[in-house]
Enzyme design. Structure first.
Site, PDB file in Angstrom:
ATOM      1  N   ASN A  13      47.044  37.756  32.590  1.00 22.81           N
ATOM      2  CA  ASN A  13      45.509  37.855  32.361  1.00 22.81           C
ATOM      3  C   ASN A  13      45.353  39.311  32.510  1.00 22.81           C
ATOM      4  O   ASN A  13      44.206  39.521  32.281  1.00 22.81           O
ATOM      5  CB  ASN A  13      44.814  37.089  33.534  1.00 22.81           C
ATOM      6  CG  ASN A  13      45.581  37.554  34.908  1.00 22.81           C
ATOM      7  OD1 ASN A  13      46.536  37.699  35.150  1.00 22.81           O
ATOM      8  ND2 ASN A  13      44.421  37.800  35.936  1.00 22.81           N
ATOM      9  N   LYS A 215      59.940  36.345  34.343  1.00 19.56           N
ATOM     10  CA  LYS A 215      59.393  37.669  35.041  1.00 19.56           C
ATOM     11  C   LYS A 215      59.274  37.576  36.306  1.00 19.56           C
ATOM     12  O   LYS A 215      59.594  38.778  36.998  1.00 19.56           O
ATOM     13  CB  LYS A 215      57.945  37.767  34.242  1.00 19.56           C
ATOM     14  CG  LYS A 215      57.189  39.034  34.759  1.00 19.56           C
ATOM     15  CD  LYS A 215      56.203  38.862  35.890  1.00 19.56           C
ATOM     16  CE  LYS A 215      55.199  37.984  35.448  1.00 19.56           C
ATOM     17  NZ  LYS A 215      54.212  37.768  36.505  1.00 19.56           N
TER      18      LYS A 215
END
Length: 316
Positions: A13, A215
């Site tokens: 985001n 990640k």
């Protein structure tokens, strides 16, 4: 407050909303840089990682659409490198511009990073890492029939292509990263989890593989290896919750590793969404007992700097 070594893992985001254009993503990162510069003004050393799931998925779709004998589609490990480079450039540029506005004299380096995984990792037999855009169930079915790839429902938000997600073992460029940190540079590294590579059985050459490393787990390994004081995982919410979405929903503020393990066993955190973030935070604190992990939103950065906001995980 004393100077700290901080690893910040940016969530998707912070980069991409509905508009996948380069201009829109650069605009989003310009806003992200305004938040991150607060750490620099506080005197902290900063190492930044970022996701690339939507970006690498979109690039993969472009490659498939343009695939031909004369211009064959590039493999996934190369697409990871390409997105690591492009997002690293956008973020580096955004930080440089923000530093200039604030008259901050500091070097920023974005690094294409290779991360070692095991060729025998069971993840290669069970693809689970979502990449690319969200599709409807019908669209996902049609893509599976057309390409033979696997699609799964991602946290109730839609169907996404899934690929192997092996566990990171080592970061090839870790010595260089440490050296850059020692100079005071801001380092952008292990983007998208880094480029997954395996060692050849005889020559020990490193070779890229069709996979995407989570990640958060790559960021955890990075934070552990540089002995970070603080590991911050940024996501779309200010806190982690148990009983999420239920009448007895509870916000987690200060929690211990032992408490988290109980909630993990109770399956309180969504697989592929909050669970890997919680597991990465847990693994960091257990490997670095004097450190702390915080899971929160980008907008809550000010409270992270003072360490009095977000979900804070410590050993115990």
């Amino acid at each position: 407050m004393a100077k700290r070594k901080i690893v910040i893992a940016l969530g998707g985001n912070a980069i991409l909303s509905r508009d996948a254009s380069a201009k829109a993503q650069q605009k989003a990162l310009a806003q992200t840089a305004k938040y991150l510069v607060q750490f620099i003004k506080n005197g902290d050393d900063l190492v930044i990682t970022h996701g690339n799931g939507p970006q690498v998925g979109n690039l993969l779709l472009q490659q498939i659409a343009a695939d031909s004998y004369d211009n064959p589609a590039l493999p996934l490990d190369t697409l990871v490198a390409m997105t690591e480079g492009s997002i690293g450039y956008w973020l580096q540029n955004a930080l440089i511009n923000e530093f200039r506005k604030k008259s901050i004299d500091k070097e920023i380096v974005s690094m294409v990073t290779e991360v070692l995984v095991s060729a025998d990792d069971p993840a290669f037999s069970h693809p689970s890492k979502p990449i690319g855009p969200f599709l409807s169930e019908e669209e996902a079915y049609l893509q599976e029939k057309k390409t033979g790839t696997v699609y799964k429902l991602d946290a109730g938000r839609g169907w996404r292509k899934v690929v192997a997600s092996p566990q990171p073992i080592a970061i090839q460029e870790i010595a260089t990263i440490k050296s850059l940190i020692s100079t005071g540079a801001v380092v952008i590294t292990a983007g998208g989890g880094g480029i997954p590579v395996v060692e050849g059985p005889k020559t020990k050459d490193l070779n890229g593989v069709e996979a995407v490393i989570d990640k958060d787990f790559a960021s955890q390994l990075l934070a552990e290896k540089i002995e970070a004081d603080l590991f911050v995982i940024l996501t779309g919410v200010d806190h982690v919750y148990i009983n999420y979405g239920k009448p007895n929903q509870e916000k987690l503020e200060k929690v211990t590793t032992s408490q988290l393990k109980i909630w993990i066993d109770q399956q309180q955190f969504a697989t592929g969404s909050m669970l890997p973030k919680v597991e990465a935070a847990l693994a960091f604190v257990e490997a670095q007992p004097r450190g702390k992990a915080i899971i929160t939103s980008l907008e809550n950065i000010a409270s992270v700097i003072s360490e009095d906001g977000g979900t804070q995980i410590t050993i115990g």
